[in-house]
Design an enzyme around this catalytic site. Structure first.
Site, mmCIF file in Angstrom:
data_model
loop_
_atom_site.group_PDB
_atom_site.id
_atom_site.type_symbol
_atom_site.label_atom_id
_atom_site.label_comp_id
_atom_site.label_asym_id
_atom_site.label_seq_id
_atom_site.Cartn_x
_atom_site.Cartn_y
_atom_site.Cartn_z
ATOM 1 N N GLU A 129 0.854 -1.189 0.000
ATOM 2 C CA GLU A 129 0.000 0.000 0.000
ATOM 3 C C GLU A 129 0.892 1.242 0.000
ATOM 4 O O GLU A 129 1.840 1.286 0.766
ATOM 5 C CB GLU A 129 -0.903 0.022 1.236
ATOM 6 C CG GLU A 129 -1.932 1.147 1.136
ATOM 7 C CD GLU A 129 -2.930 1.162 2.306
ATOM 8 O OE1 GLU A 129 -2.810 0.319 3.210
ATOM 9 O OE2 GLU A 129 -3.794 2.022 2.288
ATOM 10 N N ALA A 270 2.163 -0.174 10.828
ATOM 11 C CA ALA A 270 1.822 -1.557 10.499
ATOM 12 C C ALA A 270 0.975 -1.569 9.242
ATOM 13 O O ALA A 270 0.547 -0.522 8.773
ATOM 14 C CB ALA A 270 1.047 -2.208 11.637
ATOM 15 N N MET A 271 0.743 -2.788 8.718
ATOM 16 C CA MET A 271 0.018 -2.919 7.454
ATOM 17 C C MET A 271 -0.900 -4.131 7.494
ATOM 18 O O MET A 271 -0.492 -5.226 7.878
ATOM 19 C CB MET A 271 1.034 -3.027 6.305
ATOM 20 C CG MET A 271 0.400 -3.217 4.944
ATOM 21 S SD MET A 271 -0.595 -1.779 4.458
ATOM 22 C CE MET A 271 -1.844 -2.585 3.489
ATOM 23 N N GLU A 272 -2.133 -3.891 7.042
ATOM 24 C CA GLU A 272 -3.217 -4.863 7.223
ATOM 25 C C GLU A 272 -3.327 -5.922 6.136
ATOM 26 O O GLU A 272 -4.425 -6.443 5.901
ATOM 27 C CB GLU A 272 -4.541 -4.091 7.310
ATOM 28 C CG GLU A 272 -5.018 -3.437 5.988
ATOM 29 C CD GLU A 272 -4.659 -1.975 5.839
ATOM 30 O OE1 GLU A 272 -3.688 -1.524 6.478
ATOM 31 O OE2 GLU A 272 -5.349 -1.261 5.071
ATOM 32 N N ASN A 273 -2.254 -6.305 5.465
ATOM 33 C CA ASN A 273 -2.312 -7.342 4.422
ATOM 34 C C ASN A 273 -3.191 -8.505 4.866
ATOM 35 O O ASN A 273 -3.100 -8.959 5.999
ATOM 36 C CB ASN A 273 -0.908 -7.871 4.150
ATOM 37 C CG ASN A 273 0.115 -6.776 4.101
ATOM 38 O OD1 ASN A 273 0.047 -5.908 3.260
ATOM 39 N ND2 ASN A 273 1.041 -6.778 5.055
ATOM 40 N N HIS A 305 -6.280 -2.046 15.303
ATOM 41 C CA HIS A 305 -6.519 -1.313 14.050
ATOM 42 C C HIS A 305 -6.310 -2.219 12.830
ATOM 43 O O HIS A 305 -7.181 -2.312 11.960
ATOM 44 C CB HIS A 305 -5.591 -0.104 14.002
ATOM 45 C CG HIS A 305 -5.740 0.738 12.787
ATOM 46 N ND1 HIS A 305 -6.505 1.881 12.753
ATOM 47 C CD2 HIS A 305 -5.240 0.601 11.531
ATOM 48 C CE1 HIS A 305 -6.463 2.403 11.542
ATOM 49 N NE2 HIS A 305 -5.700 1.650 10.777
ATOM 50 N N GLU A 306 -5.165 -2.878 12.786
ATOM 51 C CA GLU A 306 -4.890 -3.703 11.608
ATOM 52 C C GLU A 306 -5.852 -4.882 11.534
ATOM 53 O O GLU A 306 -6.310 -5.253 10.454
ATOM 54 C CB GLU A 306 -3.441 -4.200 11.603
ATOM 55 C CG GLU A 306 -2.375 -3.107 11.728
ATOM 56 C CD GLU A 306 -2.554 -1.935 10.796
ATOM 57 O OE1 GLU A 306 -3.089 -2.111 9.688
ATOM 58 O OE2 GLU A 306 -2.167 -0.813 11.177
ATOM 59 N N HIS A 309 -9.185 -3.815 10.172
ATOM 60 C CA HIS A 309 -9.171 -3.608 8.724
ATOM 61 C C HIS A 309 -9.634 -4.857 7.964
ATOM 62 O O HIS A 309 -10.029 -4.756 6.805
ATOM 63 C CB HIS A 309 -7.756 -3.278 8.237
ATOM 64 C CG HIS A 309 -7.441 -1.813 8.166
ATOM 65 N ND1 HIS A 309 -8.300 -0.895 7.613
ATOM 66 C CD2 HIS A 309 -6.340 -1.111 8.529
ATOM 67 C CE1 HIS A 309 -7.743 0.315 7.649
ATOM 68 N NE2 HIS A 309 -6.551 0.213 8.214
ATOM 69 N N GLU A 328 -9.756 4.106 6.457
ATOM 70 C CA GLU A 328 -8.897 4.571 7.550
ATOM 71 C C GLU A 328 -9.669 5.314 8.643
ATOM 72 O O GLU A 328 -9.469 5.065 9.829
ATOM 73 C CB GLU A 328 -7.745 5.427 7.012
ATOM 74 C CG GLU A 328 -6.766 4.656 6.120
ATOM 75 C CD GLU A 328 -6.164 3.419 6.781
ATOM 76 O OE1 GLU A 328 -6.305 3.247 8.010
ATOM 77 O OE2 GLU A 328 -5.558 2.597 6.056
#
Ligand code: B3K
Ligand code: ZN
Length: 901
Positions: A129, A270-273, A305-306, A309, A328
């Site tokens: 992203e 962080a990232m919600e993959n 949060h992640e 998502h 978001e």
């Protein structure tokens, strides 16, 4: 590899066109090697129904910094294509539906931008992203192209024993030459920005849970093996997140397994993959020795949060990047509610309300300090922006935090149940699709039978709305009139252009009687049978008067309770009225707010006096008002800590034209000293009463006590005679069994003066030399140090950059030293000689060459340059111009060009 575009080309929201081609399925095979990774990408592609014209003739795939090896369609080598810097155009397509097989390579070890596939500490990670997938392989790299992925990873077993990708593991096995493979399949359609892979030497903490349906799920937190003991809290937070989303929103975990992987080189939090969240180590690793209460709270919030998502972002995603707040803003709102519910869990109703209020205050403080400033500056944009040059620049406070406030307003208008109905309808309509902010608003409107057309302006208008309030009490008629009028303050031309009309503002109000209690509220013409003590007025016009009836006495209004809308309220309170509300308001948020208003007014007066070179004085009534709250044991310690924390220098500078950070600093220091000296005994008492006995736990209650104790210590460091404080802080440093207390003690010693802190600083370094996150704190504390009069903290910062443990390449380290100095030490950064700005320009340019996303964040430190005194302004402009002349990336270019425009 870096974008060297000469001009900044804007992408516009209204230019959106649906994709001309769709991908029904993709198979990706990776032959992983650090210097050159080969990707075999097989896509089943078809022309979108109804797609016609030039856009639908050739297939245009995104690609960035890739090398194409081969291309075939339906098994036949293809020669009708052109490849350039932006991607690949395939022409002479044989039919409307075909299989395209591409082979390309990329260079993970040379990838310093940390976008796409990269190497960190010898392991492979991805970050896609917003537009990183195109740095891995050619694709329709846009969020409205959703498909299912099957991913095969092949690598040397010794170096990369763990091979992870999204979804469920379907097969593993051996290959010749010491290599092995793992095959993963993600059954859910997703856009490319949610793709992820991880490969390397990692170990997992595992847990099996059963969700409400009875299905068993495997949870894993992957880290470097030596970090395993620090993953307990992250795992607990994940379990709580899964439970909470089922309980509050009826949303279950949908995959067989859910993985979190920690990486120490990461551009953000962080990232919600899908099914494979990748996290900055900062939001995974924690134990009592190395992480503070604040860090623990951050882990809980970001894990939540992640995870959230997975539904708000992944199952339902964004049609285009202008809709970013769809996922978001909504997900920040959800994580805020989660953290508040967690803090309140198991407490008495009053204690729970106080715990929730503390979270709310924290969130609003961040919004007002950072988002309001953004909204008043050159990067101002609506929650749903209209254009961007670089989308990564729009992961902003506005999209996230103001976006969360916009979502919260639906809940304020419709209640928790009404909000839930809207969410249910949203998923019923849009699961598996890429949609818009309008679709979300329509679901809320339809589920609650309301016309929310006017509410659209919250998404399309930039700038912070202001609500001016006037009141009138008629003793004879026993009526109280509250007139609300709305508008915007001074705005940039770009923001002004978006401001088309009045907003629907939910404005919560209470009326406080002379005894400090809330009066029952009855609106003229109102239909409610009960007489609540807080009412949500709906302001929809430019100006509206609300009449309360049967009002027995002249009340004091408590305005915008719980911060029911992201606006600035103007009302002419006297100091005495604010002092009264600070002592009595039943709405905890507004009680805190009264103290902040009181302090802000005093601080702005002191700042003006300091700029004129006058002697500073403070009304003893203000010191007394803070003393009362400090001593009030009926108040939660966490609340008292927040009440005693003065508005930051940054926030104060935002309130003034021609701001002089030195004067702001002098004013704030003066008030701090006045409070410290005036409340000395109370502060020592609070320190003693809030020591926490027993083993460390990051609970809301314990961290509240520690917070109050340490804020007291921090004030006591500002005593005219801090010798007792120095002894206390040294003792706390030496005996601390947790990082919250140890770092607070070190900060207090640094505040008393660097010589007092030397021994502790050395000890801290020795203790945590091998713990990157703790060492970040060592750098950060030195970067935000106040400095003795005439001392340049920048000299220390420069020296620290030469320290062997410093590296500009690691974003956490760069942030802990450079960002902390430029964005967290206003008085030193804005030194009159312009040295801070020159340093800033050097660092932005150095970062720009390796990591544009990180550079661009730092670039924003000067965007409010027009606010400052003429001397500083000129120096800032010169620094901005220097960066504008040397910049390479469109990320930084967009920021500095907008700042200078
Ligand atoms: N969605 C990511 C942020 C991606 C930022 C790209 N520059 C993390 C989050 O908001 O959860
Ligand atoms: Zn997010």
């Amino acid at each position: 590899m870096l974008d060297i575009s000469a001009a900044s080309v804007a992408v516009r929201r209204l230019d959106y066109a649906p994709p001309a081609f769709l991908i029904d399925e993709v198979q990706l095979e990776f032959d992983l090697a650090p210097t050159k990774t080969t990707v075999t990408n097989t896509m089943r592609i078809r022309r979108a129904p109804g797609a016609a014209g030039a856009a639908a003739r050739d297939l245009v795939l995104h690609g960035d910094d890739l090398d194409l090896v081969s291309i075939a369609i339906d098994g036949r080598p293809w020669t009708a294509y052109t490849a350039n810097d932006d991607g690949l155009t395939v022409s002479a397509l044989p039919s409307d539906a075909f299989t395209l097989k591409l082979v390309n390579t990329n260079r993970p070890a040379a990838n310093t931008s940390l976008s796409g596939l990269y190497v960190s500490n010898r392991n492979f990670f991805t970050q896609c992203e917003a537009e990183g997938f195109r740095r891995i392989t050619y694709f329709l790299d846009r969020p409205d192209v959703m498909t299912t992925y099957t991913v095969t990873l092949r690598a040397a077993r010794d170096d990369y024993p763990v091979l992870l990708a999204n979804g469920n593991l379907v097969e593993t096995g051996e290959l010749p030459d010491g290599r092995h493979f793992a095959k993963w399949h993600d059954p859910f359609v997703k856009p490319s920005y949610l793709f992820a892979l991880v490969a390397g030497k990692l170990a997992a903490r595992e847990k099996r849970i059963r969700i409400r349906s009875g299905e068993e799920k495997l949870l894993q937190v992957w880290v470097e093996p030596h970090d395993l003991p620090k993953t307990e809290y992250a795992m607990d937070s994940l379990v709580h997140s899964i439970e909470w989303d089922e309980e509050r929103f009826g949303l279950p975990l949908d995959l067989e397994r859910f993985m979190i992987v920690a990486v120490s080189d990461f551009n953000m939090g962080a990232m919600e993959n899908k099914g494979l969240n990748i996290f900055n180590t900062k939001y995974v690793l924690a134990d009592a020795q190395t992480a503070t209460d604040f860090d623990f709270a951050g882990i809980e919030a970001v894990v939540g949060h992640e995870y959230f998502h997975n539904w708000t972002g992944n199952r339902v995603t964004c049609r285009d990047w202008f809709q970013l707040s769809l996922k978001e803003g909504l997900t920040v709102f959800r994580d805020q509610e989660f953290s508040a519910d967690m803090a309140a869990k198991g407490l008495s109703p009053e204690a729970a309300a106080a715990a929730r209020a503390a979270r709310r205050i924290d969130d609003v403080r961040g919004l007002r300090q950072n988002q309001f400033a953004e909204d008043a500056g050159p990067m101002a944009h609506p929650v749903r922006p209209d254009s961007y040059v670089e989308i990564n620049n729009f992961y902003t406070m506005t999209v996230y935090e103001k976006g969360a406030e916009v979502v919260r307003m639906y809940q304020t208008l419709f209640g928790r149940d009404g909000f839930r109905k809207g969410m249910d309808l949203y998923f019923k309509r849009h699961d598996g699709h890429a949609v818009t902010c309008d679709d979300f608003r329509a679901a809320m409107a339809d589920a609650n039978g309301r016309d929310l057309a006017q509410f659209e302006r919250w998404y399309s208008q930039a700038g912070t709305p202001r609500v001016a309030v006037t009141t009138r009490y008629d003793a004879a008629a026993r009526t109280y009139d509250v007139t609300l009028s709305q508008g915007y303050g001074p705005s940039s031309a770009a923001a002004k252009a978006t401001q088309t009309g009045p907003l629907l503002i939910p404005f919560a109000i209470g009326l406080v009687g002379a005894d400090g209690r809330d009066l029952p509220l009855k609106l003229e013409g109102g239909t409610r049978a009960d007489a609540p003590t807080t009412l949500v007025l709906e302001l929809t016009e430019t100006e509206q008067t609300f009449r309360f009836v049967d009002v027995a006495e002249a009340p004091l209004p408590s305005l915008l309770r719980d911060f029911s809308a992201p606006v600035i309220v103007h009302y002419d309170y006297t100091d005495a009225e604010l002092t009264f509300l600070f002592a009595h308001d039943r709405d905890a948020f507004n009680r805190w707010e009264a103290g902040q208003r009181l302090a802000t007014r005093a601080l702005l007066g002191l700042t003006a006096a300091a700029s004129r070179g006058e002697a500073l004085t403070i009304d003893p009534a203000i010191v007394a008002a803070f003393g009362r709250v400090l001593r009030d044991e009926s108040l939660a310690p966490a609340f008292r800590e927040l009440a005693l924390t003065l508005p930051s220098e940054r926030y104060l500078s935002e309130q003034i034209d021609d701001a002089d950070p030195a004067a702001v600093h002098a004013a704030r220091q003066f008030l701090r000293r006045a409070l410290a000296n005036g409340l000395r005994d109370d502060l020592f008492a609070a320190y003693d009463q809030n020591r926490v006995e027993g083993p460390y736990a990051p609970s809301a209650i314990d961290s509240g006590h520690r917070g109050l104790k340490n804020v007291a210590l921090n004030y006591l460091a500002d005593l005219d005679d801090p010798s007792d404080t120095a002894a206390l802080a040294r003792a706390q440093y030496d005996t601390a069994d947790n990082m919250t207390d140890r770092s607070a003690a070190l900060a207090a010693l640094l505040q008393i003066g660097k010589p007092h802190a030397t021994a502790a600083l050395d000890d801290f370094y020795r203790r945590f030399e091998h713990d990157a996150l703790a060492l970040d704190k060592w750098f950060a504390m030195q970067a935000v140090r106040r400095g003795a009069p005439g001392e340049r903290v920048l000299d220390d910062v420069r020296a620290l950059m030469a320290h062997p443990a410093f590296s500009l390449k690691n974003p956490n380290r760069a942030r802990s030293l450079i960002f902390q100095f430029c964005m967290g030490n206003a008085a030193q950064f804005h030194a009159a000689d312009g040295s801070g700005y020159a340093f800033w320009a050097d660092q932005v340019l150095a970062l720009d060459a390796m990591n544009p996303q990180v550079a661009s964040r730092l670039a924003r430190a000067l965007e409010r340059w027009r606010k400052f005194t003429p001397g500083l302004r000129d120096a800032m402009r010169a620094a901005l111009e220097r960066v504008a002349a040397g910049v390479q990336s469109k990320d930084v270019r967009e920021v500095v060009e907008k700042a200078l425009a």
